[in-house]
Design a protein around this motif. Sequence first.
Motif, PDB file in Angstrom:
ATOM      1  N   GLN A   1      -9.888 -50.209 -41.673  1.00 37.15           N
ATOM      2  CA  GLN A   1      -9.744 -51.615 -41.308  1.00 37.15           C
ATOM      3  C   GLN A   1      -9.236 -52.432 -42.504  1.00 37.15           C
ATOM      4  O   GLN A   1      -8.353 -53.288 -42.363  1.00 37.15           O
ATOM      5  CB  GLN A   1     -11.083 -52.173 -40.822  1.00 37.15           C
ATOM      6  CG  GLN A   1     -11.005 -53.633 -40.400  1.00 37.15           C
ATOM      7  CD  GLN A   1     -12.349 -54.169 -39.920  1.00 37.15           C
ATOM      8  OE1 GLN A   1     -13.334 -53.410 -39.862  1.00 37.15           O
ATOM      9  NE2 GLN A   1     -12.402 -55.446 -39.572  1.00 37.15           N
ATOM     10  N   THR A   2      -9.805 -52.147 -43.687  1.00 37.01           N
ATOM     11  CA  THR A   2      -9.355 -52.854 -44.900  1.00 37.01           C
ATOM     12  C   THR A   2      -7.900 -52.531 -45.200  1.00 37.01           C
ATOM     13  O   THR A   2      -7.116 -53.409 -45.593  1.00 37.01           O
ATOM     14  CB  THR A   2     -10.241 -52.464 -46.087  1.00 37.01           C
ATOM     15  OG1 THR A   2     -11.612 -52.722 -45.760  1.00 37.01           O
ATOM     16  CG2 THR A   2      -9.857 -53.260 -47.326  1.00 37.01           C
TER      17      THR A   2
ATOM     18  N   SER B   1      -5.616 -51.705 -43.016  1.00 37.64           N
ATOM     19  CA  SER B   1      -4.777 -52.392 -42.035  1.00 37.64           C
ATOM     20  C   SER B   1      -4.585 -53.867 -42.409  1.00 37.64           C
ATOM     21  O   SER B   1      -3.475 -54.402 -42.322  1.00 37.64           O
ATOM     22  CB  SER B   1      -5.412 -52.280 -40.648  1.00 37.64           C
ATOM     23  OG  SER B   1      -4.656 -52.994 -39.698  1.00 37.64           O
ATOM     24  N   GLU B   2      -5.683 -54.526 -42.841  1.00 34.00           N
ATOM     25  CA  GLU B   2      -5.572 -55.919 -43.272  1.00 34.00           C
ATOM     26  C   GLU B   2      -4.673 -56.046 -44.506  1.00 34.00           C
ATOM     27  O   GLU B   2      -3.865 -56.979 -44.612  1.00 34.00           O
ATOM     28  CB  GLU B   2      -6.957 -56.480 -43.572  1.00 34.00           C
ATOM     29  CG  GLU B   2      -7.846 -56.599 -42.346  1.00 34.00           C
ATOM     30  CD  GLU B   2      -9.232 -57.086 -42.696  1.00 34.00           C
ATOM     31  OE1 GLU B   2      -9.507 -57.230 -43.918  1.00 34.00           O
ATOM     32  OE2 GLU B   2     -10.049 -57.304 -41.775  1.00 34.00           O
TER      33      GLU B   2
ATOM     34  N   ASN C   1      -1.254 -58.257 -44.568  1.00 39.34           N
ATOM     35  CA  ASN C   1      -1.075 -59.350 -45.535  1.00 39.34           C
ATOM     36  C   ASN C   1       0.124 -59.089 -46.446  1.00 39.34           C
ATOM     37  O   ASN C   1       0.890 -60.010 -46.761  1.00 39.34           O
ATOM     38  CB  ASN C   1      -2.342 -59.512 -46.372  1.00 39.34           C
ATOM     39  CG  ASN C   1      -3.514 -60.019 -45.549  1.00 39.34           C
ATOM     40  OD1 ASN C   1      -3.330 -60.696 -44.531  1.00 39.34           O
ATOM     41  ND2 ASN C   1      -4.724 -59.692 -45.974  1.00 39.34           N
TER      42      ASN C   1
END
Length: 540
Positions: A197-198, A200-201, A205
């Motif tokens: 998840q990190t 993907s973020e 960004n």
Amino acid sequence: MTALQQNDRWRWLTAGAVTVCLLAFALLTGLLAWQGMRAFWPQPVDLYQLRQPDGTTQVLLGETVETTRLSANGQDADGSVTRYLLKTGNRDVAAPDFRVILSRDALTVTQPPEVMVVQRRSGGNALGWFVELRQDNETLTAQNIAALLQQRLEKVHTLLRQASAIRHTDMARVNNQLRALETQAEAQRSANAFTPQTQSEYQANRAALQRRFSELSTRLAALQQESVRDALILRDVQGRERSIPLAQIVDAWHPNAMSFSQKWHHFLHQVWHFVSDSPAAGPSEKGAFPAIFGTVLMVLLMSVLVMPLGVIAAVWLHEYAGRHALTRLVRIAVVNLAGVPSIVYGVFGLGFFVWLVGGTLDQLFFARTLPSPTFGTPGLLWAALTLALLTLPVVIVATEEGLSRIPDSLRQGSLALGATKAETLWHVVLPMALPAMLTGLILAVARAAGETAPLMLVGVVKMVPELPVDAVFPYLHLDRKFMHLGFQIYDLAFQSPNIEADRPLVYATALLLVLIILSLNLVAMGLRHRLRERYRIMTQ
């Protein structure tokens, strides 16, 4: 001889010494103003027709910057002659800039009203006759071609300012965000917290920032392409036509056809350009704003650093240390430090602040950027600390003298009313010693603002791509190098490839430095006067 007569003699002697000092300062300021400000006044352009030894005629166009009457000698038996120093301009195609002409060789001297002076961002001024204005190699026509030229110049200058804002603000901010994102991701990887998840973020960004950077790059390229579409065609004295892009032109005028009011308007515009603009690629380009900004910022930062250290040292010596061998040794050391040459402080600042302290900070907090240094290189912070150390003895001595002039009865009265020694010091002694502290600050500013030798080792450079203050966090970048008026004077006077052309700028920059020091001192003196009047009643 009575004591009153002796006092009158000392009073007149003091008044005479002060008058001589003020007169010398006024003469110095007047000399700098006369020699420096004339560079911004539109000088007339002369057209010389010269007789050559082979019987031909040569034509020269330029500004007559110096006229000297030569006495007769063996070679000039007919009598005295006049020597003219002519600044021809067009340095890139007709070097050198300056030519010496004798009056006996000049057939005619005229001042054609159609002659144009084009001030370029690099390469010096271009002199000649205006031919036409082109856009994309197509000739532009108008009833008032001079107004059209000024309109086009203003448009190009606006485009260049927009491009500079994108390059130094918007794109710099995006780059800073990308570096912060990469640093955060690296820290998460090191801590084994870089989850899917990190990740993907992070990718989302990063893609958004890269897309924003690409948009800014496209906009910047469009502005740059738009700014180079227009060009001015100028014919020089030899009849050759040259194309000068408007993006390289600062201003253009016809000096021989200007009225007195137009000359004054042009003079004020040139002075404002010199104070507010930045130098371009060439060393002769007028513009001192980065040097002014760097000088004032360094002096303010130095004042913030030196005043607490100097006041604390003076309070300890006078109020707490007592009189013994250690305090005598410290006072001797302070006096000796005041006499150390400034270049020694520069060497110490380079070795201790830059290499030792800065190198240690890089190893502790910026290890990922090594071997490229962050604080282990000369910069604004180390320059301010070096000058704070250089001016520290002045602040200590002035503050201690102010503390010694405060009557002991005030301290004893405060203690008798139940105040502690620290409260007495904070609420009674230090407020009354503020005028003396400001005297030390005035002396420190006067010395620090004019220093050049130590700054050459700890942060001052000839040209900087960006100021130490910008719109990107943390806004004040203490690790950046900066420009200084003192170093700019040295560079223009001794390192310029065209010293004769840059000589007026040396005087103008020196005048700016004197005025800045005078302004800072007047502010401190005004504050000192108000505080002195406020606490005068308490000391009576």
